[in-house]
Design an enzyme around this catalytic site. Sequence first.
Site, PDB file in Angstrom:
ATOM      1  N   TYR A  63      21.042  -2.563  21.464  1.00 48.08           N
ATOM      2  CA  TYR A  63      22.064  -3.515  20.863  1.00 48.08           C
ATOM      3  C   TYR A  63      22.483  -2.668  19.566  1.00 48.08           C
ATOM      4  O   TYR A  63      21.918  -1.910  19.055  1.00 48.08           O
ATOM      5  CB  TYR A  63      21.477  -4.757  20.464  1.00 48.08           C
ATOM      6  N   ARG A 113      16.839  -2.078  10.278  1.00 50.32           N
ATOM      7  CA  ARG A 113      15.907  -2.527   9.353  1.00 50.32           C
ATOM      8  C   ARG A 113      15.938  -2.042   8.290  1.00 50.32           C
ATOM      9  O   ARG A 113      15.570  -2.885   7.101  1.00 50.32           O
ATOM     10  CB  ARG A 113      14.488  -2.027   9.975  1.00 50.32           C
ATOM     11  N   ASP A 131       3.374 -11.164  10.927  1.00 53.06           N
ATOM     12  CA  ASP A 131       2.254 -10.519  11.784  1.00 53.06           C
ATOM     13  C   ASP A 131       0.980 -10.634  11.202  1.00 53.06           C
ATOM     14  O   ASP A 131      -0.046 -10.355  12.152  1.00 53.06           O
ATOM     15  CB  ASP A 131       2.937  -8.794  11.864  1.00 53.06           C
ATOM     16  N   GLN A 186       0.821  -0.945  -0.191  1.00 47.83           N
ATOM     17  CA  GLN A 186      -0.073  -0.020   0.231  1.00 47.83           C
ATOM     18  C   GLN A 186       0.821   1.206   0.061  1.00 47.83           C
ATOM     19  O   GLN A 186       0.243   2.365  -0.596  1.00 47.83           O
ATOM     20  CB  GLN A 186      -0.814   0.220   1.014  1.00 47.83           C
TER      21      GLN A 186
END
Length: 389
Positions: A209, A105, A287, A32
């Site tokens: 981290y 990410r 998810d 999207q």
Amino acid sequence: MARVAVVGSGIGGLTAAIALQRKGFQVDVYDQASELSEIGAGVSLGGNGMRVLDALGLGKAVRDISANLHRIEFHHWRGGDIFFEHPMGDWYEQRFGGPFLGLHRADFHQLLLSAYDGEPHLGHRCVAVDESPDGVGLTFADGSTAEADVVVGADGLRSAVRDHVTAPEEPVFSAMSCFRGLVPVDRVPGGDRFGLTFFLGPGRHLVAYPVRGGELINFVAYVPDPEWTLESWSARCEPAEAVAAFQGWSPVVTELLANSAETGRWALYDREPLRRWSTGRVTLLGDAAHPMLPHAGQGTNQAVEDAAALAAYLSIGLSFEKALQRYEQLRKTRTRQIQLGSRANATCFQVPDGPAADERNARLAGLPQMVGWIHEYDVYAAIETGSAA
């Protein structure tokens, strides 16, 4: 050549697309978003997830853009003293068959985009799924349509594809939100020594981290907040809000939070484990199937495991319906256990000083054994044996 449409171009969706392409499927990815922007957040990969990326030929590239988390440490919230630590690094890789890595990410996402043979179709928000015995039709918000033999919903917690597979149901709000950010390592006290670092305290905790080869420290700071209900990767707040939420904590924590150039904040949701993930030609992944709170550090790893299992079952000559059933059967028990365990960890991490904290700290001595079943898991061996454990 069978056609697979993957709805969602996040880590799970792209890993599934790559794994399916390697098995000879024609794969189109739809998302999207009108553009794929860089999201300032870290993700972690354990041995169970790295096993899949190694099998896809991406392991070296992933290692090159990450930081190897060489130890795990738990610190007292106020004094900062370490009350439990354990080596990771070589110990972890020998024990679990792969490294434990911290990644930015955006770096990981770009790597997957490069490995996917094609370009995601952006600006395609799925609004309807029309399934027939002969195929699946997708309708998007702009009026365009697409056809496929199989559709994979990898479109996150509020999945549109999920509503085709199972009855609509509201996500479960944890009454907790988190602050997230990235800080240059030289602006974090002792940052060059960070591995997987926890600060645990009453009603709050922080995890930090290194990522990007140790250049940056990623942090996630969790606070109880029944009022903040916005679940958005793009929501921002002032670093001072995070600092205020951790007033009285170790200076390492407050300086880390204060030095974030851009702090994100979002509410934490999951869902009750699903009874069904699939129809005859449509299934869910990551998810969309099993959103979990981040307190076990397994969201990314479980999506990657899903991708491997899905590609494997679709490629062994079963009917689409049977392949999706086998995929769901393999994955459902494991992901349910991790979903529920993630909920329990939040409570464990945020107990007040005193007997409850002392009991938790004593239990941490058995941490490598407690989480071994998660990190040693070999999805390919599980496929061979049909074992969901």
